[in-house]
Design a protein around this motif. Sequence first.
Motif, PDB file in Angstrom:
ATOM      1  N   LEU A 188       0.882  -1.414  -0.214  1.00 56.17           N
ATOM      2  CA  LEU A 188      -0.028   0.169  -0.025  1.00 56.17           C
ATOM      3  C   LEU A 188       0.949   1.304   0.240  1.00 56.17           C
ATOM      4  O   LEU A 188       1.887   1.394   0.507  1.00 56.17           O
ATOM      5  N   TRP A 189       0.285   2.259  -0.670  1.00 55.36           N
ATOM      6  CA  TRP A 189       1.116   3.590  -0.797  1.00 55.36           C
ATOM      7  C   TRP A 189      -0.001   4.688  -0.710  1.00 55.36           C
ATOM      8  O   TRP A 189      -0.988   4.342  -0.956  1.00 55.36           O
ATOM      9  N   VAL A 190       0.663   5.878  -0.275  1.00 61.08           N
ATOM     10  CA  VAL A 190      -0.233   7.090  -0.134  1.00 61.08           C
ATOM     11  C   VAL A 190       0.520   8.177  -1.092  1.00 61.08           C
ATOM     12  O   VAL A 190       1.695   8.071  -1.188  1.00 61.08           O
ATOM     13  N   ARG A 191      -0.332   8.865  -1.504  1.00 64.67           N
ATOM     14  CA  ARG A 191       0.311  10.099  -2.562  1.00 64.67           C
ATOM     15  C   ARG A 191      -0.846  11.054  -2.444  1.00 64.67           C
ATOM     16  O   ARG A 191      -1.967  10.987  -2.258  1.00 64.67           O
ATOM     17  N   PRO A 192      -0.381  12.701  -2.198  1.00 58.97           N
ATOM     18  CA  PRO A 192      -1.272  13.504  -2.261  1.00 58.97           C
ATOM     19  C   PRO A 192      -2.195  13.582  -3.362  1.00 58.97           C
ATOM     20  O   PRO A 192      -1.711  13.445  -4.402  1.00 58.97           O
ATOM     21  N   LEU A 193      -3.420  13.860  -3.071  1.00 59.32           N
ATOM     22  CA  LEU A 193      -4.470  13.732  -4.170  1.00 59.32           C
ATOM     23  C   LEU A 193      -4.280  14.855  -5.156  1.00 59.32           C
ATOM     24  O   LEU A 193      -4.380  14.453  -6.254  1.00 59.32           O
ATOM     25  N   ALA A 194      -3.655  16.044  -4.773  1.00 62.84           N
ATOM     26  CA  ALA A 194      -3.576  16.880  -5.876  1.00 62.84           C
ATOM     27  C   ALA A 194      -2.210  16.644  -6.838  1.00 62.84           C
ATOM     28  O   ALA A 194      -2.361  16.711  -7.891  1.00 62.84           O
ATOM     29  N   MET A 195      -1.415  15.640  -6.266  1.00 65.79           N
ATOM     30  CA  MET A 195      -0.207  15.137  -6.921  1.00 65.79           C
ATOM     31  C   MET A 195      -0.909  13.927  -7.917  1.00 65.79           C
ATOM     32  O   MET A 195      -0.474  13.851  -9.091  1.00 65.79           O
ATOM     33  N   PHE A 196      -1.467  13.158  -7.371  1.00 62.30           N
ATOM     34  CA  PHE A 196      -2.200  12.174  -8.102  1.00 62.30           C
ATOM     35  C   PHE A 196      -3.085  12.375  -9.388  1.00 62.30           C
ATOM     36  O   PHE A 196      -2.798  11.951 -10.289  1.00 62.30           O
ATOM     37  N   LYS A 197      -3.713  13.566  -9.272  1.00 60.95           N
ATOM     38  CA  LYS A 197      -4.516  14.144 -10.128  1.00 60.95           C
ATOM     39  C   LYS A 197      -4.091  15.067 -11.179  1.00 60.95           C
ATOM     40  O   LYS A 197      -4.548  15.531 -12.083  1.00 60.95           O
ATOM     41  N   GLU A 198      -2.861  15.353 -10.860  1.00 65.54           N
ATOM     42  CA  GLU A 198      -2.020  16.281 -11.642  1.00 65.54           C
ATOM     43  C   GLU A 198      -1.642  16.063 -13.092  1.00 65.54           C
ATOM     44  O   GLU A 198      -1.694  14.884 -13.534  1.00 65.54           O
ATOM     45  N   VAL A 199      -1.549  16.947 -14.244  1.00 64.06           N
ATOM     46  CA  VAL A 199      -1.118  16.654 -15.553  1.00 64.06           C
ATOM     47  C   VAL A 199       0.372  16.838 -15.476  1.00 64.06           C
ATOM     48  O   VAL A 199       1.064  17.788 -14.949  1.00 64.06           O
ATOM     49  N   VAL A 200       1.086  16.135 -16.159  1.00 67.45           N
ATOM     50  CA  VAL A 200       2.583  16.194 -16.002  1.00 67.45           C
ATOM     51  C   VAL A 200       2.986  15.951 -17.701  1.00 67.45           C
ATOM     52  O   VAL A 200       2.131  15.754 -18.613  1.00 67.45           O
TER      53      VAL A 200
END
Length: 76
Positions: free
Chosen positions: A43-55
Amino acid sequence: MYIQPGKYQHFKGQYYQVIDTVTHSETGETLVLYKPLYGEQALWVRPLAMFKEVVEHQGNKVARFKLIESSDNSQP
């Protein structure tokens, strides 16, 4: 901000299962709880804003994670 549980594809090609969102106890930040669908599947966690960002990838702007299949049978 909301993230739909389900199967996602990372822009580099690997697949991940988003389980839910959680809240950081000290900062109140919303984090995405997910696991890779390969290897040990820890299991991992990542900030929601980072998960949804455009790269930027190979000169194109793409979503970091793209919903492939919803876990709750609703449309993405």
